[in-house]
Motif scaffolding. Structure first.
Motif, short mmCIF file in Angstrom:
data_model
loop_
_atom_site.label_atom_id
_atom_site.label_comp_id
_atom_site.label_asym_id
_atom_site.label_seq_id
_atom_site.Cartn_x
_atom_site.Cartn_y
_atom_site.Cartn_z
N GLN A 1 1.44 0.23 5.59
CA GLN A 1 1.28 1.12 4.42
C GLN A 1 2.55 1.93 4.25
N GLY A 2 3.64 1.38 4.76
CA GLY A 2 4.92 2.08 4.70
C GLY A 2 5.61 2.16 6.05
N PHE B 1 -2.52 6.87 5.66
CA PHE B 1 -2.77 8.06 6.48
C PHE B 1 -4.26 8.24 6.78
N ILE C 1 0.85 -1.19 0.00
CA ILE C 1 0.00 0.00 0.00
C ILE C 1 0.89 1.24 0.00
N GLY C 2 0.61 2.12 -0.95
CA GLY C 2 1.44 3.30 -1.14
C GLY C 2 1.04 4.46 -0.25
N GLY C 3 1.07 4.23 1.04
CA GLY C 3 0.66 5.25 2.00
C GLY C 3 -0.84 5.19 2.23
#
Lengths: 164, 807
Positions: free
Chosen positions: B526-527, B269, B265-267
């Motif tokens: 997610q990072g 937040f 997952i590319g971020g």
């Protein structure tokens, strides 16, 4: 829409692909050539996740038609490592925690690679300015800058050793 | 007996790469080579691509939708509208907040960018052609983008689907555009305390609407296999198991026939906590077409339609004695939730944990009331890199403290200091009902003050004010102070759930015969680097090198059930489950070791990577030897194998805290700023990987910097989203992002197995008030009490202008 055959030279290999004139280079790279390095993060050329090198320049492949890149030399992050070893930038990003989610990383490293060709001895400010076309949401850039400066030093050391 | 020359104990510890070391991340080898596997990298044979027709209007009735021309476009396979979804009862879906939301517009649209029809095509270009060809006839309706106007008697009814006068999910609704009133604390006592106080400060503090905007947008790939009856769903899910359960409840497909996979997952937040129409439509389209269907939103869709954050109007009163001792705090929030209440909060907390808003201070009585309101804006209300509504709470109290300091004519650092909860008061019962687990605020504060040279900064600031007044300079200095207390790690199952699922988390460990291991968790990175850091927890707990432990998350077919990653809950909850599962492994290993060493179970003890006979350290069995024995020997009274699973229900939340100080120069004439110093001291309890912690803090501070200094989701009066691209929505580049100095104290959580509290969100929670307070502080000497974020160049210039500083 009618498709046209074009030749793309990507990471040292020549491939013929059929594209619609409106097809964006990023989609050709990702969908047809099955590269997973360049990513899509926006559609306004702001984020730089799609950055590739075309004929020695950093280019955002989401705002270029594939046909515009016909015949050009294209390098993506997949083309940076040699068969034996990762590129210094790749190891430096790991060493200095220059990435988190990894989504911006291929574009960031590809841009940094070109930056260090343009300016092998950058200051911190040079790096911060030179990478300003690539957004990162995770790292706050501090460790990316550190990674690039460390890679520059390492590359220069290697160059000196090779010349000695 | 072991023959090899024994390694030094310190070497054995260092070889483990366990807790406390800055282990390099295992994820990076893939990511730096472009070998991530994000949702858009998922490619399946025959896969189709879905995309949305979206509403250009913020409020309109849909008179008709004509899809015929679109269906005739080459490559277009299907066009779905609400009418197609209605027979499946999927034209609406439940939200995480107990409301319901249109999947595709049913009769009307309520915000710009709302999903109206779903075009399925052979590729994304054909889908785009199809979208152009769908004809929708809209009849415009009056638009409300102001939550206060939404509550006017004559305001237009936004949600015609809700029965007039009926209760909502969180109690009575007093107006047709009202969602809930949620209250905490003692209103009467608080009003009395404030009304009878020596000094009262009153202020409206607005925390504007913004968006998490991860670099990777939201997306999903649904693949319904009609032969096996199995649905596989890849997606940008921060809570894959919850998605599986929701997908099963909505679709009627039995849960064992659904496999949800969160790949890389590319971020996130917070943006990827919500359940979005795109996910539902990709599933339905796959069922309808019998082919895999991919949906990936673009950046405009992401900013305009998937979950926003904040949008809290916080009206506060705080009172104190004339010496500055706080006596009461009151807050009334008007919360703009947009068109549907799609906040991502634990079910019983419609305003999240906003009632942590007494912050780091010993406030004897307090009251909070939050009114949720519908408007013609995008739905959402997710926790953008914070625990549920905690950054709103931290911003509120840290602004109120500053305003009170002005009222008292006191130094804001000293005002904080005399009101901090003292170390000997922990565990501390807050007036709004929380039990703070541990803290040492004074130590952190003093360290921060000394680190930045606070007294000298105040002197320099005063000199700059004088120079300005003499006309010698146009620059000011702001010192932005913040001491925040977070509440993370939701949460105890007794009061925290998402759609009925208790907010425990889980870890399952399998030790292989040759002494390496795999651990699977209910969370999803997610990072954050879970594959690196959770292996470190285990290395220390079970004495197997972190490099020999694979950590896997995100596949519901293999991972134990968990509630996912958000609200800084991974380390407090899944991290605890990991430690507890590790301890189960260790307990069994102890029995095996004792058998192998021919002594009683109680006569061996764990030492780094082995069990040793007490008093005879030369007699030992390493974990590697024990693992092998678990699989190749019949040990009386012990089952073969070495595996464990733990589901951890935390007894309490954890309460990380920190002291942040921002030193900012401001140019009065241009409104530009320069962050000269940003010092961030975090206390997240036990530190698992200092390198990763620093990285998290840098990233969170940058998000905070963006939010405070320029980032917002703004609408005009007719509901046009004015910030739908990265041209308008501010994300700082490397060039404008400040340099950060990080620091720490360590106050372990007393109830967490390894004492860890979580850190990923602290910098966003503490950073926003630190940057904003710096701007306010720069103008304090000129009479500024409150101005609204984001403090972009125009607003700072306007602030100076209103204070008469351009005259």
């Amino acid at each position: 829409m009618k498709k046209t055959p074009i030749e793309l030279n990507v990471n040292g290999q020549t491939r013929t692909v059929l594209v619609e004139p409106r097809e964006l280079l990023i989609h050709t790279l990702r969908e047809q050539l099955e590269l997973t390095g360049p990513h899509v993060g926006c559609e306004t050329s702001h984020c730089g996740a799609c950055t590739v090198e075309i004929d020695g320049r950093s280019v955002k492949s989401c705002t270029l038609f594939a046909v515009q890149a016909a015949g050009a030399e294209i390098t993506t992050v997949e083309g940076l490592a040699s068969p034996d070893a990762l590129h210094v930038l790749q190891t430096s990003f790991r060493e200095h925690h220059g990435l988190q989610c990894g989504y911006c990383t291929p574009g960031m490293i590809t841009r940094a690679h070109r930056l260090l060709q343009e300016n092998p001895n950058p200051t911190e400010e040079d790096v911060r300015f030179g990478l300003a076309g690539n957004l990162c949401r995770c790292t706050g850039y501090q460790n990316i800058v550190k990674s690039v400066l460390a890679a520059a030093e390492e590359l220069n050391t290697q160059k000196e050793a090779a010349q000695a | 007996m072991n023959e090899k020359a024994p390694l030094d104990r310190d070497e054995r510890i260092s070889n483990l790469k366990g807790m406390g070391c800055s282990r390099k991340r295992v994820e990076d080898v893939r990511f730096t080579q472009g070998r991530g596997n994000y949702v858009d990298d998922v490619k399946l044979p025959g896969m189709l691509f879905g995309d949305f027709v979206r509403s250009p209007y913020a409020h309109a009735r849909i008179k008709s939708i004509d899809t015929e021309a679109a269906k005739a476009i080459p490559g277009v396979i299907a066009v779905l509208t609400a009418a197609d979804l209605a027979p499946l009862n999927l034209h609406w879906m439940p939200t995480l907040a107990g409301d319901k939301q249109m999947v595709l517009a049913d009769g009307k649209v309520l915000f710009q960018g709302q999903e109206v029809a779903f075009v399925v095509a052979e590729d994304r270009y054909a889908a785009a052609d199809g979208i152009e060809a769908v004809v929708v006839d809209y009849e415009e309706l009056p638009v409300i983008t102001d939550p206060f106007k939404a509550l006017a008697d004559d305001a237009v009814v936004l949600r015609e689907d809700l029965e007039a006068g009926a209760d909502g999910a969180h109690g009575p609704r007093r107006h047709h555009n009202h969602i809930f009133l949620w209250e905490a604390g003692d209103k009467t006592t608080t009003e009395q305390a404030i009304d009878s106080a020596d000094v009262v400060a009153e202020e409206m503090v607005y925390y504007h609407r913004t968006h998490p905007c991860p670099l990777e947008t939201c997306g999903s790939v649904a693949s319904m296999d009609k032969i096996t009856g199995k649905l596989t769903l890849w997606g940008t899910f921060q809570a894959p198991h919850v998605v599986r359960t929701v997908a099963s409840l909505l679709s009627g497909i039995e849960e064992h026939n659904i496999r949800v996979i969160s790949p890389d997952i590319g971020g996130g937040f917070g943006n990827k906590v919500g359940v979005y129409p795109g996910y539902v439509c990709s599933i339905v389209a796959s069922i309808v077409t019998g082919k895999p269907v991919k949906w990936v939103e673009d950046r405009m869709e992401n900013l305009m339609a998937t979950a926003f954050a904040r949008d809290y109007w916080m009206k506060g009163r705080i009172s104190a004695t004339k010496e500055g001792k706080i006596t009461g705090l009151e807050c009334h929030v008007t919360a703009d939730h947009g068109a549907f209440d799609a906040c991502a909060d634990p079910t019983k907390f419609p305003a999240g944990f906003f009632h942590i808003c007494t912050g780091s201070y010993d406030i004897p009585t307090a009251y909070v009331g939050v009114d949720g309101v519908y408007t013609n804006k995008a739905p959402g209300g997710v926790a953008y890199r914070c625990s549920f509504r905690v950054t709103e709470a931290a911003y509120f109290i840290e602004r109120m403290i500053e305003v009170l300091a002005i009222e008292l004519d006191m130094d804001a650092a000293e005002l904080r200091r005399i009101n901090f909860i003292r170390q000997d008061q922990f565990p501390y019962q807050s007036a709004l009902g929380w039990e703070y687990d541990s803290g040492d605020y004074h130590t952190a504060w003093d360290k921060a003050m000394a680190a930045v040279g606070y007294d000298d900064l105040r002197k320099e600031q005063a000199e700059m004010v004088e120079a300005f007044k003499r006309g010698e300079s146009r620059k000011l200095l702001g010192i932005g102070l913040t001491h925040f207390t977070e509440i993370v790690g939701a949460g105890p199952v007794k009061n925290c759930d998402i759609l009925g699922m208790g907010m425990f988390d889980s870890c399952e460990i399998r030790i292989h015969p040759t002494g390496s291991a795999i651990a699977r968790l209910g969370t999803i990175s997610q990072g954050q680097g879970h594959a690196t850091t959770f292996a470190q927890i285990l290395a220390t707990e079970i004495g197997i090198q972190a490099d020999s432990i694979t950590v896997e998350e995100g596949d519901t077919d293999t991972a134990p059930y968990g509630l996912g990653t958000y609200g800084s809950r991974s380390t407090p909850v899944a991290g605890a489950a990991t430690a507890m599962a590790g301890r189960k492994i260790r307990a069994k290993a102890q029995m095996i070791a004792a058998y192998l060493l021919e002594v009683h179970d109680d006569d061996v003890e764990f030492d780094v990577d082995r069990f040793v006979v007490k008093g005879a350290p030369e007699r030992f069995k390493t974990m590697k030897e024990i693992a092998y024995a678990a699989y190749n020997q019949a040990i009386p009274g012990v089952e073969p194998g070495l595996e464990a699973v733990s589901y951890y229900d935390p007894p309490n939340m954890t309460y990380p805290f920190g002291a942040y100080i921002c030193v900012m120069e401001i140019d009065v004439d241009t409104g530009t700023h320069h962050v000269r110093q940003m010092y961030a001291l975090d206390d997240c309890g036990t530190r698992i990987n200092p390198m990763v912690i620093d990285g998290q803090v840098h990233g969170g501070l940058t998000e905070a910097y963006a939010i405070a200094m320029g980032q917002e989701i703004a609408y005009d009066e007719i509901g046009n989203c004015k910030t739908g691209t990265l041209m308008d929505f501010f994300i700082p580049t490397s060039f404008e992002t400040p340099h950060y100095t990080t620091d720490h104290t360590v106050t372990p959580s007393p109830h967490h197995p390894i004492g860890a509290k979580g850190v990923g969100e602290s910098p966003n929670v503490g950073g926003v008030p630190a940057f904003s307070n710096a701007v306010h502080d720069a103008f304090r000497a000129f009479g500024l009490r409150q101005s609204h974020m984001p403090h972009d160049q125009w607003r700072i210039w306007e602030t100076a202008n209103k204070l008469g500083m351009h005259a």
